[in-house]
Write a protein that holds these residues in place. Structure first.
Motif, PDB file in Angstrom:
ATOM      1  N   HIS A 207       0.852  -1.193   0.000  1.00 51.06           N
ATOM      2  CA  HIS A 207       0.000   0.000   0.000  1.00 51.06           C
ATOM      3  C   HIS A 207       0.885   1.239   0.000  1.00 51.06           C
ATOM      4  O   HIS A 207       2.032   1.208   0.465  1.00 51.06           O
ATOM      5  CB  HIS A 207      -0.923   0.000   1.215  1.00 51.06           C
ATOM      6  CG  HIS A 207      -1.974  -1.054   1.165  1.00 51.06           C
ATOM      7  ND1 HIS A 207      -1.719  -2.358   1.546  1.00 51.06           N
ATOM      8  CD2 HIS A 207      -3.271  -1.022   0.771  1.00 51.06           C
ATOM      9  CE1 HIS A 207      -2.823  -3.080   1.393  1.00 51.06           C
ATOM     10  NE2 HIS A 207      -3.772  -2.294   0.912  1.00 51.06           N
ATOM     11  N   LYS A 220      -1.053   8.093   5.401  1.00 53.14           N
ATOM     12  CA  LYS A 220      -0.620   6.738   5.700  1.00 53.14           C
ATOM     13  C   LYS A 220      -0.773   5.845   4.472  1.00 53.14           C
ATOM     14  O   LYS A 220      -1.587   6.127   3.582  1.00 53.14           O
ATOM     15  CB  LYS A 220      -1.433   6.175   6.872  1.00 53.14           C
ATOM     16  CG  LYS A 220      -2.890   5.921   6.552  1.00 53.14           C
ATOM     17  CD  LYS A 220      -3.610   5.330   7.752  1.00 53.14           C
ATOM     18  CE  LYS A 220      -5.072   5.013   7.424  1.00 53.14           C
ATOM     19  NZ  LYS A 220      -5.781   4.435   8.594  1.00 53.14           N
ATOM     20  N   LYS A 222      -2.326   3.589   2.308  1.00 57.18           N
ATOM     21  CA  LYS A 222      -3.659   3.006   2.231  1.00 57.18           C
ATOM     22  C   LYS A 222      -4.166   2.874   0.804  1.00 57.18           C
ATOM     23  O   LYS A 222      -5.255   2.340   0.587  1.00 57.18           O
ATOM     24  CB  LYS A 222      -4.650   3.835   3.045  1.00 57.18           C
ATOM     25  CG  LYS A 222      -4.818   5.269   2.572  1.00 57.18           C
ATOM     26  CD  LYS A 222      -5.862   5.986   3.422  1.00 57.18           C
ATOM     27  CE  LYS A 222      -6.077   7.432   2.984  1.00 57.18           C
ATOM     28  NZ  LYS A 222      -7.133   8.102   3.773  1.00 57.18           N
ATOM     29  N   TYR A 223      -3.385   3.346  -0.164  1.00 61.99           N
ATOM     30  CA  TYR A 223      -3.823   3.311  -1.546  1.00 61.99           C
ATOM     31  C   TYR A 223      -3.177   2.170  -2.312  1.00 61.99           C
ATOM     32  O   TYR A 223      -2.046   1.768  -2.019  1.00 61.99           O
ATOM     33  CB  TYR A 223      -3.507   4.631  -2.241  1.00 61.99           C
ATOM     34  CG  TYR A 223      -4.189   5.821  -1.608  1.00 61.99           C
ATOM     35  CD1 TYR A 223      -5.578   5.929  -1.607  1.00 61.99           C
ATOM     36  CD2 TYR A 223      -3.452   6.839  -1.012  1.00 61.99           C
ATOM     37  CE1 TYR A 223      -6.206   7.014  -1.016  1.00 61.99           C
ATOM     38  CE2 TYR A 223      -4.078   7.929  -0.436  1.00 61.99           C
ATOM     39  CZ  TYR A 223      -5.455   8.010  -0.433  1.00 61.99           C
ATOM     40  OH  TYR A 223      -6.085   9.081   0.152  1.00 61.99           O
ATOM     41  N   THR A 238      -7.752   3.869  -5.045  1.00 61.15           N
ATOM     42  CA  THR A 238      -8.218   3.352  -3.765  1.00 61.15           C
ATOM     43  C   THR A 238      -8.119   1.841  -3.707  1.00 61.15           C
ATOM     44  O   THR A 238      -7.876   1.168  -4.711  1.00 61.15           O
ATOM     45  CB  THR A 238      -9.675   3.770  -3.521  1.00 61.15           C
ATOM     46  OG1 THR A 238     -10.519   3.086  -4.468  1.00 61.15           O
ATOM     47  CG2 THR A 238      -9.847   5.272  -3.658  1.00 61.15           C
ATOM     48  N   GLU A 239      -8.346   1.296  -2.535  1.00 59.60           N
ATOM     49  CA  GLU A 239      -8.317  -0.151  -2.353  1.00 59.60           C
ATOM     50  C   GLU A 239      -9.357  -0.840  -3.240  1.00 59.60           C
ATOM     51  O   GLU A 239      -9.148  -1.964  -3.694  1.00 59.60           O
ATOM     52  CB  GLU A 239      -8.571  -0.490  -0.878  1.00 59.60           C
ATOM     53  CG  GLU A 239      -8.431  -1.963  -0.523  1.00 59.60           C
ATOM     54  CD  GLU A 239      -7.017  -2.483  -0.700  1.00 59.60           C
ATOM     55  OE1 GLU A 239      -6.861  -3.707  -0.873  1.00 59.60           O
ATOM     56  OE2 GLU A 239      -6.061  -1.679  -0.679  1.00 59.60           O
TER      57      GLU A 239
END
Length: 256
Positions: A207, A220, A222-223, A238-239
């Motif tokens: 990530h 942080k 998270k992508y 995005t996830e």
């Protein structure tokens, strides 16, 4: 020499401040449609595009269906929506595709035949020097009294005065005072040549996120994917696999 290095540190800070200044309009996605929003995330240009890019030189590319064109900050088209590919404007020109051809256009949509002007070369002075002890690396800053102990396997300096440091397989960051401001917990830190002073991309367990100009965590990890900042915004995925943009504060301009 100390004066020159002090100027370099100030230049790095100025670059960071300029890049921290958010643009007036940011691509905004809601569901599958795109428009443009202001700093407060209020919609300014309506959600009428299938994809949109950041404003650069006052122009942004947009896509409807399979075709791209360019709009100004008022939302008016300055080219037809007929290009098969489109890039961001840079130094008054953008690269587009039309049929089997690829070429550059100017801000009026006119085809250019002259090659782009090379970006000016800049000399980056070292902010200090690496020290060696028992197979490990440390760092001694030329300006000030900060000393980083020889405990690292790799050290990379940024123009902002931040050091990216690796110990084993993990990366962290040290500020210009020799303090570890980002723990050694990241798999990679990548600094773009265009914005290395402001927003290095960090990776942790597949990530991605960003650091700020001071080496501390800005966003942080998270992508699923993260691109370098351009014109004060960065494109992320995005996830869930949806693209969107964030600004220099880490604010997200998308709603799924």
């Amino acid at each position: 020499m100390k004066i020159l290095l002090s100027l370099l540190l100030l230049t790095g800070s100025a670059i960071a401040e300029n890049q921290l200044a958010s643009p007036s309009l940011v691509p905004f996605r809601q569901g599958t449609k795109w428009g443009y929003a202001d700093q407060r995330q209020h919609l300014v240009l309506p959600l009428q595009y299938d994809e949109a890019g950041p404003f650069a030189d006052g122009l942004a590319w947009v896509r409807q269906g399979q075709f791209f064109g360019y709009i100004n900050t008022s939302g008016n088209l300055i080219t037809p929506l007929h290009y098969t590919q489109a890039g961001n404007f840079q130094r008054g020109r953008a690269t587009v595709g039309l049929g089997s051809e690829t070429f550059d256009i100017d801000a009026g949509g006119r085809r250019l035949s002259t090659p782009p002007t090379p970006a000016p070369e800049t000399d980056v002075l070292s902010l200090g020097h690496i020290t060696h002890q028992s197979g490990k690396l440390g760092y001694r800053f030329t300006v000030g009294d900060a000393v980083v102990p020889a405990a690292y396997d790799e050290i990379r300096e940024l123009a902002s005065g931040v050091l990216l440091v690796r110990q084993g397989q993990k990366w962290g960051a040290i500020n210009g005072k020799g303090k570890l401001v980002l723990p050694l917990a990241y798999d990679a830190i990548r600094a773009s040549a265009d914005n290395e002073s402001a927003f290095p991309i960090i990776e942790q367990q597949g990530h991605f996120g960003y650091l700020g100009a001071d080496g501390r965590l800005l966003v942080k990890p998270k992508y699923r994917a993260a691109a370098p900042f351009q014109e004060g915004v960065a494109r992320v995925v995005t996830e869930a696999g949806q693209p969107g943009y964030i600004d220099a504060r880490g604010e997200e301009y998308f709603k799924d």
